[in-house]
Design an enzyme around this catalytic site. Structure first.
Site, short mmCIF file in Angstrom:
data_model
loop_
_atom_site.label_atom_id
_atom_site.label_comp_id
_atom_site.label_asym_id
_atom_site.label_seq_id
_atom_site.Cartn_x
_atom_site.Cartn_y
_atom_site.Cartn_z
N ARG A 161 78.72 -31.32 -5.11
CA ARG A 161 78.62 -32.54 -4.28
C ARG A 161 77.76 -32.33 -3.04
NH1 ARG A 161 82.65 -36.67 -5.31
NH2 ARG A 161 82.74 -36.72 -7.57
N ARG A 192 77.79 -38.18 0.38
CA ARG A 192 78.08 -38.87 1.64
C ARG A 192 78.06 -38.01 2.88
NH1 ARG A 192 83.22 -42.05 -0.62
NH2 ARG A 192 83.21 -40.14 -1.85
N ARG A 242 71.24 -45.00 -0.20
CA ARG A 242 72.18 -45.74 -1.06
C ARG A 242 72.47 -47.15 -0.56
NH1 ARG A 242 76.54 -44.17 -3.62
NH2 ARG A 242 76.82 -46.39 -3.60
N ASP A 255 76.58 -38.95 -12.50
CA ASP A 255 78.03 -38.92 -12.51
C ASP A 255 78.53 -38.67 -13.91
OD1 ASP A 255 80.35 -39.54 -10.49
OD2 ASP A 255 80.96 -40.32 -12.44
N TYR A 308 90.03 -40.28 -17.52
CA TYR A 308 89.65 -41.58 -16.95
C TYR A 308 89.73 -42.68 -18.00
CZ TYR A 308 88.00 -39.25 -12.73
OH TYR A 308 87.94 -38.54 -11.57
#
Ligand code: CP3
Length: 353
Positions: free
Chosen positions: A37, A41, A50, A86, A161
């Site tokens: 990662r 962010r 973004r 992703d 998921y």
């Protein structure tokens, strides 16, 4: 199945890079380091890029995905780029209704819970992966001798998921399904294995020099469930790319008891989370594979002397393994000060390998 002669791993660009050498259990001139990662962010330039673009849309715009992949490499002097995408992108490209809800994670329109649900899943095609190949080509053209790492979600984490329809803490849905309806579970795992395997193959063929399989939630499984109901599908996912000759990494969290079984899926490198010191992980693995890890992400927010001592400990413990690539024990927390990551890279590179 081979890579083209102009692939960075074959034409000399990344062949002997510190990352690839360490993944191949050699001891390069400096200890390679990158962060899970690292694109994301924690970087103001990521938040800027973004603006107004939904997460999954940003992954499918090749110019934007390439730019975001390159941002942390420019900033931190890391030894690898990790492709910005992703684990649910192969679902999206197959035509499964899925979105990433900010602050939540992947959410599916319809959870997949029965054999009939699995039978209805659309197949991922090679053509649908073209935006991924294009983004990888654009990225690699800028990277020079820095290798790009491709990745995919392991079937269990993807299925976690798909069955729950959203993130969950204990993954009860998939853990029930593997016992209550093993045939449907196998069919779902195989579907996920092929989708993630094709996604990883597209990245490697287009120019990625290594591949990492993320089984982030495997730690919710006991060893017996892992070996009986999960490992074969993870191996099937990697079967799509084994012939290419690029080093393969297998990572999960909470997997201290699963490390040997995760190695036995057939990989060159095992990723270790922050819970187990690397010398102990190496002992459990009998010194058979290179290790990647395992700075505790929580310590990125600690005072520098505390973090520095911890990084030096990780470097010392990693020396016992046949090869060591420094990373975090899980992803960069979004609130991390990016200058701290740059300082960690500098520290790692300053210590004798
Ligand atoms: O820098 C990198 O590591 C490359 C990019 C990357 C992303 N997701 C980008 C992303 C990688 C390798 C992943 C893999 C991924 N995605 C995993 C496995 C790794 C892990 O962290 O365990 C998992 C479990 C997912 C599923 C997922 N996607 C989650 C749980 C989330 C977080 C949701 C949130 O908002 O907290 C995402 C979204 C996501 N994937 C973001 C990024 C940068 C955040 C999106 C944003 O900027 O809002």
């Amino acid at each position: 199945m081979t890579l083209s002669a102009s692939h960075p791993l074959l034409d000399g660009r990344t062949t002997d890079s510190p990352l690839i050498s360490a993944y191949r259990s050699q001891k390069p001139a400096r200890r390679p380091v990158w962060f899970m990662r690292q694109a994301g962010r924690s970087l103001p330039e990521y938040r800027e890029a973004r603006k107004g673009v939904a997460m999954l849309d940003s992954c499918l715009r090749p110019d934007l995905a390439a730019e975001i992949t390159l941002q942390p490499v420019r900033r931190h002097d890391v030894d690898a780029a990790i492709f910005f995408s992703d684990i649910v992108i192969p679902l999206k490209l197959a035509g499964v209704g899925v979105d990433i809800v900010p602050g939540v994670g992947p959410v599916l329109e319809s959870p997949v819970r029965t054999a009939a649900d699995v039978a209805r899943l659309p197949r991922l095609t090679e053509e649908a992966l073209e935006p991924i190949r294009e983004a990888v080509r654009l990225t690699v053209a800028e990277l020079g001798s820095t290798p790009l790492i491709g990745f995919a979600g392991a079937p269990f984490t993807l299925a976690a998921y798909m069955v729950e329809g959203r993130p969950s803490r204990d993954h009860l849905g998939p853990r029930t399904m593997m016992h209550a309806d093993p045939d449907a579970w196998r069919a779902l795992s195989e579907w996920a294995a092929d989708a993630s395997g094709l996604f990883l193959k597209a990245q490697l063929e287009a120019g990625a020099s290594a591949g990492q399989l993320f089984d982030s939630w495997a730690g919710s499984l006991g060893l017996r469930d892992y070996t009986t109901h999960v490992a074969a599908a993870s191996a099937r996912s990697l079967d799509h790319v084994r012939g290419l000759g690029a080093p393969l990494v297998h990572f999960g969290t909470g997997t201290s008891e699963l490390l040997v079984a995760m190695r036995d899926v057939g990989v060159d490198v095992v990723g270790v989370d922050y819970r187990l010191p690397l010398d102990e992980a190496n002992r459990r693995l009998g010194g058979t594979v290179a290790l990647q890890g395992n700075i505790d992400p929580a310590l990125l927010a600690a005072p520098w002397p505390v973090l520095e001592a911890h990084v030096r400990e990780v470097l010392a413990a990693g020396q016992s393994a046949p090869g060591h690539v420094v990373n975090l024990g899980h992803g960069v927390p979004p609130e991390t000060d990016p200058d701290v990551l740059t300082a960690v890279v500098k520290l790692v590179h300053s210590v004798a390998p």
